[in-house]
Design a protein around this motif. Structure first.
Motif, PDB file in Angstrom:
ATOM      1  N   LEU A  69       0.946  -1.341   0.036  1.00  0.00           N
ATOM      2  CA  LEU A  69      -0.109  -0.189  -0.043  1.00  0.00           C
ATOM      3  C   LEU A  69       0.847   1.189  -0.014  1.00  0.00           C
ATOM      4  N   GLY A  70       2.433   1.369   0.309  1.00  0.00           N
ATOM      5  CA  GLY A  70       3.117   2.693   0.329  1.00  0.00           C
ATOM      6  C   GLY A  70       2.785   2.799   1.402  1.00  0.00           C
ATOM      7  N   VAL A  71       2.516   2.411   2.346  1.00  0.00           N
ATOM      8  CA  VAL A  71       2.457   3.005   3.993  1.00  0.00           C
ATOM      9  C   VAL A  71       3.801   2.962   5.324  1.00  0.00           C
ATOM     10  N   GLY A  75       0.748   3.810   9.819  1.00  0.00           N
ATOM     11  CA  GLY A  75       0.027   4.415   9.051  1.00  0.00           C
ATOM     12  C   GLY A  75      -1.580   3.486   9.066  1.00  0.00           C
ATOM     13  N   LEU A  76      -0.855   1.953   8.920  1.00  0.00           N
ATOM     14  CA  LEU A  76      -1.677   0.672   8.605  1.00  0.00           C
ATOM     15  C   LEU A  76      -2.992   0.373   9.654  1.00  0.00           C
ATOM     16  N   ALA A  77      -1.586   0.863  11.145  1.00  0.00           N
ATOM     17  CA  ALA A  77      -3.048   0.708  11.901  1.00  0.00           C
ATOM     18  C   ALA A  77      -3.973   1.964  12.270  1.00  0.00           C
ATOM     19  N   ARG A  78      -3.866   3.539  11.516  1.00  0.00           N
ATOM     20  CA  ARG A  78      -4.094   4.376  12.246  1.00  0.00           C
ATOM     21  C   ARG A  78      -5.053   4.707  11.156  1.00  0.00           C
ATOM     22  N   GLY A  79      -4.618   4.083  10.325  1.00  0.00           N
ATOM     23  CA  GLY A  79      -6.161   3.454   9.269  1.00  0.00           C
ATOM     24  C   GLY A  79      -6.884   2.502   9.843  1.00  0.00           C
ATOM     25  N   TRP A 100      -7.755   8.159   4.662  1.00  0.00           N
ATOM     26  CA  TRP A 100      -6.384   7.554   5.205  1.00  0.00           C
ATOM     27  C   TRP A 100      -5.855   6.808   4.305  1.00  0.00           C
ATOM     28  N   LEU A 101      -5.623   5.925   3.213  1.00  0.00           N
ATOM     29  CA  LEU A 101      -4.936   5.826   2.452  1.00  0.00           C
ATOM     30  C   LEU A 101      -4.022   7.171   1.879  1.00  0.00           C
ATOM     31  N   ARG A 102      -4.380   8.361   1.577  1.00  0.00           N
ATOM     32  CA  ARG A 102      -4.146   8.898   0.665  1.00  0.00           C
ATOM     33  C   ARG A 102      -2.905   9.667   1.945  1.00  0.00           C
TER      34      ARG A 102
END
Length: 134
Positions: A69-71, A75-79, A100-102
């Motif tokens: 996902l490029g994070v 960042g995954l957890a925050r999303g 959130w991904l952007r």
């Protein structure tokens, strides 16, 4: 006297991490036995069908999901992504491209730029220090 050494082994979780696969999705025989370095090398060199399928379709562990996902993993957890995802689910997230991904991709891009800047600055400093000592 024997001159043979015992083979170094690792836990299945460690081997799964090195192979980039989600341990709970691996075959039972893999999960229940130690993996030698030779066995790991053989799996990496010539992956069996189950390993190829896991790598292609998932479910993928968080580090792989984050990379695809490029994070970052944070960042995954925050999303709100805390579970392994399949390739299909990852592709659907990319297609939907939620806010959130952007945001996390932009953050990750900023982190990469900063890391490059720091690396270049440190290389310049090292070059100046070498020149000063020459």
């Amino acid at each position: 006297m024997k001159s043979h050494q015992s083979a170094q082994t690792m836990k299945p979780a460690t081997a799964a991490k090195k192979l980039g696969v989600y341990l709970d999705a691996t075959p039972e025989e893999f999960r229940e036995s130690a993996v030698s370095r030779a066995e790991l090398a053989a799996l990496q060199a010539d992956p069996p069908p189950w390993l190829r399928d896991l790598r292609n379709n998932g479910p993928h562990p968080r580090p792989v999901v984050a990379s695809k996902l490029g994070v970052s993993i944070s960042g995954l957890a925050r999303g709100g992504i805390t579970e392994p995802l399949t390739t299909e689910q990852i592709d659907a997230l990319k297609e939907d491209n939620p806010e959130w991904l952007r945001k996390e991709r932009a953050t990750q891009a900023d982190v990469r730029k900063e890391n490059i800047r720091i690396k270049e600055r440190n290389a310049e400093r090292e070059a100046k220090a070498r020149d000063a000592h020459s």
